[in-house]
Design an enzyme around this catalytic site. Structure first.
Site, PDB file in Angstrom:
ATOM      1  N   GLU A  87      47.784  30.187  37.286  1.00 50.67           N
ATOM      2  CA  GLU A  87      46.493  29.731  36.743  1.00 50.67           C
ATOM      3  C   GLU A  87      46.566  29.238  35.296  1.00 50.67           C
ATOM      4  OE1 GLU A  87      43.805  32.971  37.481  1.00 50.67           O
ATOM      5  OE2 GLU A  87      44.130  32.900  39.640  1.00 50.67           O
ATOM      6  N   ASN A 114      51.470  28.831  40.741  1.00 51.17           N
ATOM      7  CA  ASN A 114      50.379  29.224  41.636  1.00 51.17           C
ATOM      8  C   ASN A 114      49.034  28.999  40.953  1.00 51.17           C
ATOM      9  OD1 ASN A 114      49.584  30.647  44.142  1.00 51.17           O
ATOM     10  ND2 ASN A 114      48.873  32.276  42.769  1.00 51.17           N
ATOM     11  N   HIS A 151      41.139  29.748  47.779  1.00 52.72           N
ATOM     12  CA  HIS A 151      39.926  30.559  47.914  1.00 52.72           C
ATOM     13  C   HIS A 151      38.787  29.582  48.182  1.00 52.72           C
ATOM     14  CE1 HIS A 151      41.902  34.187  46.525  1.00 52.72           C
ATOM     15  NE2 HIS A 151      42.331  33.562  45.443  1.00 52.72           N
ATOM     16  N   GLU A 188      46.727  32.670  48.802  1.00 49.89           N
ATOM     17  CA  GLU A 188      45.654  33.667  48.647  1.00 49.89           C
ATOM     18  C   GLU A 188      44.462  33.275  49.510  1.00 49.89           C
ATOM     19  OE1 GLU A 188      44.732  34.497  44.531  1.00 49.89           O
ATOM     20  OE2 GLU A 188      46.833  34.332  43.920  1.00 49.89           O
ATOM     21  N   ASP A 199      41.364  32.743  51.562  1.00 52.61           N
ATOM     22  CA  ASP A 199      40.166  33.364  52.113  1.00 52.61           C
ATOM     23  C   ASP A 199      39.088  32.291  52.168  1.00 52.61           C
ATOM     24  OD1 ASP A 199      39.503  33.338  49.361  1.00 52.61           O
ATOM     25  OD2 ASP A 199      39.648  35.505  49.161  1.00 52.61           O
TER      26      ASP A 199
HETATM   27  O1  G3I Z   1      41.721  50.367  40.063  1.00 52.63           O
HETATM   28  C1  G3I Z   1      40.623  50.287  39.150  1.00 52.63           C
HETATM   29  C2  G3I Z   1      39.748  51.454  39.310  1.00 52.63           C
HETATM   30  O2  G3I Z   1      40.438  52.645  38.989  1.00 52.63           O
HETATM   31  C3  G3I Z   1      38.523  51.303  38.424  1.00 52.63           C
HETATM   32  O3  G3I Z   1      37.665  52.337  38.627  1.00 52.63           O
HETATM   33  C4  G3I Z   1      37.839  50.005  38.725  1.00 52.63           C
HETATM   34  C5  G3I Z   1      36.663  49.769  37.781  1.00 52.63           C
HETATM   35  O4  G3I Z   1      36.217  48.451  37.846  1.00 52.63           O
HETATM   36  O5  G3I Z   1      38.741  48.946  38.573  1.00 52.63           O
HETATM   37  C6  G3I Z   1      39.842  49.044  39.417  1.00 52.63           C
HETATM   38  O6  G3I Z   1      40.701  47.927  39.192  1.00 52.63           O
HETATM   39  C7  G3I Z   1      40.262  46.698  39.700  1.00 52.63           C
HETATM   40  C8  G3I Z   1      41.370  46.126  40.555  1.00 52.63           C
HETATM   41  O7  G3I Z   1      41.011  44.843  40.989  1.00 52.63           O
HETATM   42  C9  G3I Z   1      41.673  46.985  41.766  1.00 52.63           C
HETATM   43  O8  G3I Z   1      40.577  47.006  42.616  1.00 52.63           O
HETATM   44  C10 G3I Z   1      39.955  45.774  38.538  1.00 52.63           C
HETATM   45  O9  G3I Z   1      38.846  46.238  37.825  1.00 52.63           O
HETATM   46  C11 G3I Z   1      39.682  44.403  39.051  1.00 52.63           C
HETATM   47  O10 G3I Z   1      39.584  43.530  37.937  1.00 52.63           O
HETATM   48  C12 G3I Z   1      40.815  43.952  39.929  1.00 52.63           C
HETATM   49  O11 G3I Z   1      40.485  42.706  40.461  1.00 52.63           O
HETATM   50  C13 G3I Z   1      41.562  41.953  40.934  1.00 52.63           C
HETATM   51  C14 G3I Z   1      41.535  40.603  40.267  1.00 52.63           C
HETATM   52  O12 G3I Z   1      42.572  39.793  40.788  1.00 52.63           O
HETATM   53  C15 G3I Z   1      41.730  40.714  38.773  1.00 52.63           C
HETATM   54  O13 G3I Z   1      41.831  39.476  38.199  1.00 52.63           O
HETATM   55  C16 G3I Z   1      41.430  41.808  42.422  1.00 52.63           C
HETATM   56  O14 G3I Z   1      41.644  43.064  43.061  1.00 52.63           O
HETATM   57  C17 G3I Z   1      42.465  40.812  42.942  1.00 52.63           C
HETATM   58  O15 G3I Z   1      42.196  40.526  44.294  1.00 52.63           O
HETATM   59  C18 G3I Z   1      42.379  39.541  42.154  1.00 52.63           C
HETATM   60  O16 G3I Z   1      43.389  38.689  42.599  1.00 52.63           O
HETATM   61  C19 G3I Z   1      43.394  37.395  42.002  1.00 52.63           C
HETATM   62  C20 G3I Z   1      44.815  36.929  41.969  1.00 52.63           C
HETATM   63  O17 G3I Z   1      45.615  37.840  41.277  1.00 52.63           O
HETATM   64  C21 G3I Z   1      44.926  35.556  41.333  1.00 52.63           C
HETATM   65  N1  G3I Z   1      44.065  34.613  41.989  1.00 52.63           N
HETATM   66  C22 G3I Z   1      42.699  35.020  42.082  1.00 52.63           C
HETATM   67  C23 G3I Z   1      42.584  36.363  42.782  1.00 52.63           C
HETATM   68  C24 G3I Z   1      41.171  36.741  42.997  1.00 52.63           C
HETATM   69  O18 G3I Z   1      40.513  36.928  41.762  1.00 52.63           O
END
Ligand code: G3I
Length: 492
Positions: free
Chosen positions: A167, A209, A246, A275, A277
């Site tokens: 990105e 990516n 996405h 990725e 969806d």
């Molecule tokens: O694990 C913590 C948890 O302990 C806490 O309580 C909670 C509070 O908000 O956060 C949890 O972590 C989160 C994590 O996902 C696991 O669920 C983060 O806040 C959250 O920001 C994180 O989001 C991820 C996101 O990337 C961050 O940018 C998504 O799961 C993940 O699917 C997403 O993936 C990205 C790719 O890496 C890049 N392309 C886009 C894609 C979708 O955004």
């Protein structure tokens, strides 16, 4: 990256040996095709494997203890991407203090089952640990390189493809790099990241990516395309481009997606849907999944697809119900469409094209320029290069030796007397280049009365994606359009 250094003069021999073996294997495989085509596979991974592709899912380590989740994962998929566990904040929470336990759980789960692992991601503006977020300049550049060296080095030999950089471009119409602390270390940060990854894990495919790069007409897509073309022309070690894909109402699937995939592939990189969806439900969602799969299957260098989660409730966008399984594990219409599409191809990613009847329009033996009907520009060897593997392009006609082609009685298009127009492959998007003349069919061309020039080996047409100076020439299914029409104009 794979095969980054090739000794000059030995490359072609090795390629021919491999392609000879491949031809025998392909012939055997084709003879088995009717049986395999009838025996439709019943899982996504097995269905994708029929054409040598993988079908993966983003996996969260903490879900590996959920048996409802792993039942689906283990049954359906043959590749994984850690959803968050390999990101910079996860693997280097304090500077120079690396933790791999969560990522290892996913990697071990996959490798013990013979699956592929996509590594995600080594350099990204987001999900940086606090210590990195506040860094700038040389200290940050060095920290990035150290991170890549340590993480890619730790997983050396285990990763199928790495999202080296994620990105790095702006959304919208600017086509600019995204302003980030990494970008501010200097515009060469992306290539520096690829070189570091190359040194740390020479066998992984190294990918760039991004999202919103699926629609061929979007500025961001073109900006990434130009970067990849530049990297390939300068030998920056990039192997693949990941299309996050996405899809949602703000970034919908467009039927030019196939053009995007094949255009990038024509630059000489693999493409991967990383990725996937698709927000929605029912038949509409199912049809879009079907289209995406078919687009990947139509591009020989599309290695596989990864959906960004298993069940709808595992998704980062769960309210959009964008995945293939309902939360209770039921297969959705999108699943059925995806499986059907994967099963619709037998072994071998590319259908055999038909060859139009050849009618040479220029007598053999005389030098001609090859002029594109749409562009008025000539097929040109960049910088009058004589290097094997130099891709040809369109350029303003200049009557120089690097635009002077002689059509021989052996159907070759010779330049400089000893080098030939050569197809680097036979699939859609295969590069067209110059190479020392030999007697193989990938250097033989039919010059047809309808204005097309078709490869004897592939049956596909010489094709250009744009009319500008520097537009690259590739093979593509003949489609009757002006970007596939050329005339040979005598230079004598
Ligand atoms: O694990 C913590 C948890 O302990 C806490 O309580 C909670 C509070 O908000 O956060 C949890 O972590 C989160 C994590 O996902 C696991 O669920 C983060 O806040 C959250 O920001 C994180 O989001 C991820 C996101 O990337 C961050 O940018 C998504 O799961 C993940 O699917 C997403 O993936 C990205 C790719 O890496 C890049 N392309 C886009 C894609 C979708 O955004």
């Amino acid at each position: 990256m794979i095969s980054r250094t090739r000794p000059p003069g030995r490359t072609r021999l090795r390629t021919l040996t491999i392609s000879g073996t491949a031809a025998i294997v392909a012939a055997l495989v084709v003879s088995l095709l009717p049986n395999l085509a009838q025996a439709a596979e019943t899982t996504l991974g097995a269905a994708a494997a029929q054409s040598g592709r993988y079908f993966g899912a983003a996996v969260a380590a903490n879900k590996l203890s959920d048996s409802a989740y792993t039942t689906i994962l283990n049954r359906e998929f043959n590749a994984v991407t850690p959803e968050n566990e390999m990101k910079i904040d996860a693997t280097e929470p304090q500077q120079n203090n690396f933790t791999f336990s969560n990522a290892d759980r996913i990697v071990n789960h996959a490798l013990s089952r013979g699956w592929k692992v996509r590594g995600h991601t080594l350099a990204w503006y987001s999900q940086q640990p606090g210590w990195m977020q506040s860094m700038e300049g040389t200290a940050l550049r060095n920290a990035m390189l150290n991170h890549i060296n340590r993480v890619a080095g730790y997983y050396r030999g285990k990763i199928y493809s790495w999202d080296v950089v994620n990105e790095a471009f702006e959304d919208g119409n600017s086509g600019a790099r995204r302003n980030s602390n990494l970008q501010r270390t200097g515009n060469d940060w992306i290539e520096a990241a690829f070189r570091a990854a190359d040194a740390a894990d020479p066998d992984a495919k190294l990918c760039y990516n991004d999202y919103n790069t699926d629609n061929w007409t979007w500025a961001k897509t073109q900006a990434v395309y130009n970067m990849v073309r530049d990297f390939k022309s300068r030998g920056v070690p990039i192997d693949c481009v990941g299309f996050q894909s996405h899809f949602n109402p703000n970034s919908p699937y467009n039927s030019n997606y196939r053009t995007t995939l094949s255009s990038f592939a024509a630059l000489g990189v693999d493409v991967q849907i990383t990725e996937l969806d698709i927000e929605g439900s029912g038949t509409t969602q199912a049809n879009t999944y079907r289209n995406v799969v078919n687009d990947c299957l139509a591009v020989a260098r599309c290695n596989g697809l990864t959906v960004w989660g298993v069940r709808d409730c595992d998704s980062w966008r769960s309210s959009g119900t964008p995945l293939l399984f309902e939360c209770n594990g039921t297969k959705k219409a999108a699943y059925t469409a995806t499986l059907e599409a994967l099963n619709s191809t037998g072994p071998g990613p590319t259908p055999t094209p038909t060859t139009p009847t050849p009618t040479p329009t220029t007598p053999p033996g005389s030098a001609s320029e090859i002029v594109g009907a749409q562009s008025g520009r000539c097929i040109d060897v960049p910088n009058a290069s004589r290097t094997n593997g130099t891709r040809v392009q369109l350029y303003d006609c200049n009557r120089q030796t690097n635009q002077s082609w002689t059509y021989t009685s052996g159907k070759q298009l010779q330049v400089y007397g000893s080098m030939c127009l050569d197809a680097a492959g036979s699939g859609n998007g295969a590069a067209v280049q110059i190479y020392s003349c030999h007697s193989q069919t990938n250097q033989q061309w039919n010059i047809n009365s309808n204005g097309t020039i078709t490869g004897v080996q592939s049956g596909r047409c010489l094709d250009v994606w744009s009319t500008t100076n520097g537009a690259q020439v590739q093979l593509y299914d003949c489609n009757g359009q002006a970007n596939q029409q050329f005339r040979l104009a005598s230079l004598t």
